[in-house]
Design an enzyme around this catalytic site. Structure first.
Site, PDB file in Angstrom:
ATOM      1  N   ASP A  10      10.312  81.865  56.142  1.00 60.65           N
ATOM      2  CA  ASP A  10      11.049  81.177  57.192  1.00 60.65           C
ATOM      3  C   ASP A  10      10.436  81.618  58.527  1.00 60.65           C
ATOM      4  O   ASP A  10       9.787  82.675  58.595  1.00 60.65           O
ATOM      5  CB  ASP A  10      12.529  81.564  57.104  1.00 60.65           C
ATOM      6  CG  ASP A  10      13.326  81.123  58.315  1.00 60.65           C
ATOM      7  OD1 ASP A  10      13.264  79.921  58.647  1.00 60.65           O
ATOM      8  OD2 ASP A  10      13.990  81.977  58.935  1.00 60.65           O
ATOM      9  N   LEU A  11      10.624  80.839  59.571  1.00 53.11           N
ATOM     10  CA  LEU A  11      10.037  81.198  60.868  1.00 53.11           C
ATOM     11  C   LEU A  11      11.007  81.970  61.762  1.00 53.11           C
ATOM     12  O   LEU A  11      10.926  83.177  61.880  1.00 53.11           O
ATOM     13  CB  LEU A  11       9.526  79.938  61.583  1.00 53.11           C
ATOM     14  CG  LEU A  11       8.254  79.295  61.019  1.00 53.11           C
ATOM     15  CD1 LEU A  11       7.878  78.054  61.818  1.00 53.11           C
ATOM     16  CD2 LEU A  11       7.092  80.296  61.005  1.00 53.11           C
ATOM     17  N   ASP A  12      11.946  81.260  62.381  1.00 55.89           N
ATOM     18  CA  ASP A  12      12.820  81.885  63.379  1.00 55.89           C
ATOM     19  C   ASP A  12      13.731  82.931  62.751  1.00 55.89           C
ATOM     20  O   ASP A  12      14.435  82.673  61.773  1.00 55.89           O
ATOM     21  CB  ASP A  12      13.654  80.804  64.081  1.00 55.89           C
ATOM     22  CG  ASP A  12      12.771  79.802  64.806  1.00 55.89           C
ATOM     23  OD1 ASP A  12      12.249  80.154  65.874  1.00 55.89           O
ATOM     24  OD2 ASP A  12      12.571  78.695  64.281  1.00 55.89           O
ATOM     25  N   THR A  44      10.511  75.993  56.828  1.00 55.85           N
ATOM     26  CA  THR A  44      11.275  76.086  58.070  1.00 55.85           C
ATOM     27  C   THR A  44      12.112  74.839  58.321  1.00 55.85           C
ATOM     28  O   THR A  44      11.836  73.767  57.775  1.00 55.85           O
ATOM     29  CB  THR A  44      10.305  76.315  59.259  1.00 55.85           C
ATOM     30  OG1 THR A  44      11.038  76.350  60.486  1.00 55.85           O
ATOM     31  CG2 THR A  44       9.258  75.206  59.338  1.00 55.85           C
ATOM     32  N   GLY A  45      13.105  74.999  59.167  1.00 54.76           N
ATOM     33  CA  GLY A  45      13.861  73.842  59.626  1.00 54.76           C
ATOM     34  C   GLY A  45      13.135  73.089  60.726  1.00 54.76           C
ATOM     35  O   GLY A  45      13.481  71.949  61.043  1.00 54.76           O
ATOM     36  N   LYS A 196      15.379  73.809  51.421  1.00 52.98           N
ATOM     37  CA  LYS A 196      14.063  74.436  51.307  1.00 52.98           C
ATOM     38  C   LYS A 196      13.635  74.654  49.862  1.00 52.98           C
ATOM     39  O   LYS A 196      12.443  74.574  49.543  1.00 52.98           O
ATOM     40  CB  LYS A 196      14.049  75.758  52.063  1.00 52.98           C
ATOM     41  CG  LYS A 196      14.137  75.607  53.576  1.00 52.98           C
ATOM     42  CD  LYS A 196      14.059  76.963  54.264  1.00 52.98           C
ATOM     43  CE  LYS A 196      14.167  76.828  55.770  1.00 52.98           C
ATOM     44  NZ  LYS A 196      14.053  78.135  56.445  1.00 52.98           N
ATOM     45  N   ASP A 219      16.782  84.368  56.836  1.00 55.43           N
ATOM     46  CA  ASP A 219      17.828  85.062  57.601  1.00 55.43           C
ATOM     47  C   ASP A 219      19.083  84.234  57.843  1.00 55.43           C
ATOM     48  O   ASP A 219      20.114  84.776  58.238  1.00 55.43           O
ATOM     49  CB  ASP A 219      17.265  85.506  58.958  1.00 55.43           C
ATOM     50  CG  ASP A 219      17.049  84.333  59.912  1.00 55.43           C
ATOM     51  OD1 ASP A 219      16.391  83.342  59.506  1.00 55.43           O
ATOM     52  OD2 ASP A 219      17.527  84.387  61.052  1.00 55.43           O
ATOM     53  N   ASN A 222      20.390  78.166  56.178  1.00 50.53           N
ATOM     54  CA  ASN A 222      19.461  77.165  55.646  1.00 50.53           C
ATOM     55  C   ASN A 222      18.426  77.790  54.708  1.00 50.53           C
ATOM     56  O   ASN A 222      17.569  77.091  54.170  1.00 50.53           O
ATOM     57  CB  ASN A 222      18.766  76.391  56.779  1.00 50.53           C
ATOM     58  CG  ASN A 222      17.883  77.271  57.642  1.00 50.53           C
ATOM     59  OD1 ASN A 222      18.042  78.487  57.694  1.00 50.53           O
ATOM     60  ND2 ASN A 222      16.951  76.656  58.344  1.00 50.53           N
TER      61      ASN A 222
END
Length: 270
Positions: A10-12, A44-45, A196, A219, A222
């Site tokens: 995941d990114l953020d 990622t979203g 995801k 985290d 999602n």
């Protein structure tokens, strides 16, 4: 020798520090993992245009999951079978109509790289226009003509739970929704059944890596399905309690090289 694993990021709040960068230690560790024969991918979203910079920074050559699974494609292989599952426009209009009596701060729809914003807000535009999409401002029901990949509802922290409960009670057969807490309170809506893990499953089969050799990091809510799907689902130390409860392991926070520390241990990296 450790067999090839698929590392899913995941990114953020996960790969990225709070300053929205990849730390040197985490970057170095991921590059070492690639050199050791492991595959690294992003889930990622964000749309691809807002994740491309990190994809390129890590020198990735894997498919990527964007819009929480509603768009899965291979940036460096045009013959790869792309998945795009937008929300039907009639459903979006129905959802927007049904939440009229709640206090909404803004509505944003994304049709791939076209962004529709109901009310001009420079803070939102600074984030959503990463990658320079075409932006249209105005009432969504008048301007939105195509099936959007996602719909974002911005509301106050007190209204978000009320709106989500309303959507769960009335639209559960049509849409799935998730909450963003950063950088503002947002409900993200995608087509029913999109998350995801759907995209991850598709990529893992293509790469011929079994679930037991998938390590996924996240985290937020999602990431729930992805963390459950992976053979080793890892919650960041800064993750929400619900994710930590179902994760196989909890690592340090996104600001403490949580990804690097776990991979060094699990994959015998240096």
């Amino acid at each position: 020798m450790v067999q090839p694993h698929l590392i899913v990021l995941d990114l953020d709040g996960t790969l990225l520090t709070d300053e929205k960068v990849i730390s040197e230690k985490t970057k170095r560790t991921l590059l070492q993992a690639k050199e050791a024969g492991h595959q690294v991918m992003i889930a990622t979203g964000r749309p691809y245009r807002a994740s491309k910079i990190y994809y390129q920074e890590l020198g990735l050559h894997t498919p990527i999951v964007n819009f929480n699974g509603a768009f899965v494609h291979h940036p460096t292989n045009t013959s790869w079978q792309t998945i795009h599952s937008p929300i039907d426009l009639s459903v979006v209009k129905d959802v927007v109509e049904s939440i009229n009596h709640y206090e909404i701060e803004n509505l944003i729809a994304e049709v791939m790289d076209d962004v529709y914003v109901q009310y001009h807000d420079q803070k939102i535009l600074d984030i959503l226009t990463m990658g320079e999409p075409k932006v249209t401002t105005g009432i969504l029901r008048d301007y939105l003509k195509d099936n959007p990949t996602s719909l974002l509802i911005q509301a106050s922290s007190s209204n978000v739970p009320l709106i989500r409960q309303h959507l769960a009670d009335t639209k559960a057969e049509l849409i799935d929704h998730r909450r963003w807490g950063d950088p503002w309170e947002v409900i993200e809506i995608v087509r029913r059944g999109m998350h995801k893990a759907v995209g991850l499953s598709h990529v893992a089969k293509d790469l011929q890596i079994p679930r037991e050799r998938i390590i996924a990091f996240g985290d937020e809510d999602n990431d729930l399905e992805m963390i459950e799907y992976a053979g080793l689902g890892v919650a960041m130390g800064n993750g929400i309690g619900q994710l930590k409860n179902i994760a196989d392991e909890i690592t340090q926070t996104n600001n403490e090289d949580g990804i690097a520390n776990l991979l060094i241990d699990r994959l015998n990296l240096k």
